[in-house]
Design a protein around this motif. Structure first.
Motif, PDB file in Angstrom:
ATOM      1  N   GLY A  52       0.797  -1.222   0.000  1.00 10.05           N
ATOM      2  CA  GLY A  52       0.000   0.000   0.000  1.00 10.05           C
ATOM      3  C   GLY A  52       0.825   1.265   0.000  1.00 10.05           C
ATOM      4  O   GLY A  52       0.362   2.315  -0.443  1.00 10.05           O
ATOM      5  N   GLU A 113      -4.542  -0.279   3.529  1.00  8.41           N
ATOM      6  CA  GLU A 113      -5.319   0.930   3.811  1.00  8.41           C
ATOM      7  C   GLU A 113      -4.601   1.846   4.800  1.00  8.41           C
ATOM      8  O   GLU A 113      -4.625   3.073   4.647  1.00  8.41           O
ATOM      9  N   LEU A 114      -3.980   1.280   5.804  1.00 10.26           N
ATOM     10  CA  LEU A 114      -3.214   2.089   6.768  1.00 10.26           C
ATOM     11  C   LEU A 114      -2.061   2.808   6.071  1.00 10.26           C
ATOM     12  O   LEU A 114      -1.806   3.993   6.349  1.00 10.26           O
ATOM     13  N   ARG A 116      -1.846   3.649   2.896  1.00 11.07           N
ATOM     14  CA  ARG A 116      -2.400   4.693   2.019  1.00 11.07           C
ATOM     15  C   ARG A 116      -2.858   5.900   2.836  1.00 11.07           C
ATOM     16  O   ARG A 116      -2.666   7.046   2.445  1.00 11.07           O
ATOM     17  N   ALA A 117      -3.490   5.636   3.981  1.00 10.59           N
ATOM     18  CA  ALA A 117      -3.944   6.737   4.840  1.00 10.59           C
ATOM     19  C   ALA A 117      -2.765   7.515   5.408  1.00 10.59           C
ATOM     20  O   ALA A 117      -2.814   8.737   5.511  1.00 10.59           O
ATOM     21  N   TRP A 118      -1.712   6.809   5.751  1.00  9.83           N
ATOM     22  CA  TRP A 118      -0.507   7.438   6.304  1.00  9.83           C
ATOM     23  C   TRP A 118       0.142   8.342   5.261  1.00  9.83           C
ATOM     24  O   TRP A 118       0.644   9.411   5.592  1.00  9.83           O
ATOM     25  N   HIS A 120      -1.294  10.043   2.963  1.00 12.51           N
ATOM     26  CA  HIS A 120      -2.083  11.248   2.638  1.00 12.51           C
ATOM     27  C   HIS A 120      -2.169  12.130   3.792  1.00 12.51           C
ATOM     28  O   HIS A 120      -2.314  12.478   4.660  1.00 12.51           O
TER      29      HIS A 120
END
Length: 120
Positions: A52, A113-114, A116-118, A120
């Motif tokens: 990710g 997902e973690l 990708r969130a990190w 952004h």
């Protein structure tokens, strides 16, 4: 040079798998293979995070292929499931398969997902 990164990652992943498996199993008196379950879930989470994060091919070779490849173990999972079946523990064997697949897939998705969130 990529093979060296894979080998370095594996040199960390394999002993980490062994030590984690032993530490987890030492705390359980159950026949369920919690040690293998934990390393496979953790490795799936890390692999998802690496994938990710869209890391470089070298980093992926080191962490994804090397570390996670040696940390996780499909062969031990399969063998332990066979052993449970041979011991007449069919329910535990089926639970191991179902839980391992569901938690492994959930962990890899969560890790991705973690990451990708990190980012952004």
């Amino acid at each position: 040079m990529t093979w060296l990164l894979v080998a370095l990652g594996a040199a960390v992943g394999a002993p980490l798998r062994y030590l984690t498996d032993r530490a987890v199993q030492a705390r359980s008196d159950s026949l369920f293979p919690f040690g293998t379950f934990v390393v496979n879930a953790a490795g799936s989470l890390v692999l998802g995070a690496v994938a990710g994060a869209s890391v470089s091919s070298g980093t992926y070779a080191l962490l994804g292929t090397g570390l996670c490849g040696a940390l996780t173990t499909y062969s031990t999972f399969s063998y332990e499931t066979l052993r449970l079946t041979e011991r007449g523990r069919g329910f535990l064997a089926a639970a191991n398969v179902a839980a391992s697949v569901l938690v492994g897939l959930g962990s890899v998705f969560l890790g991705a997902e973690l990451a990708r969130a990190w980012a952004h």
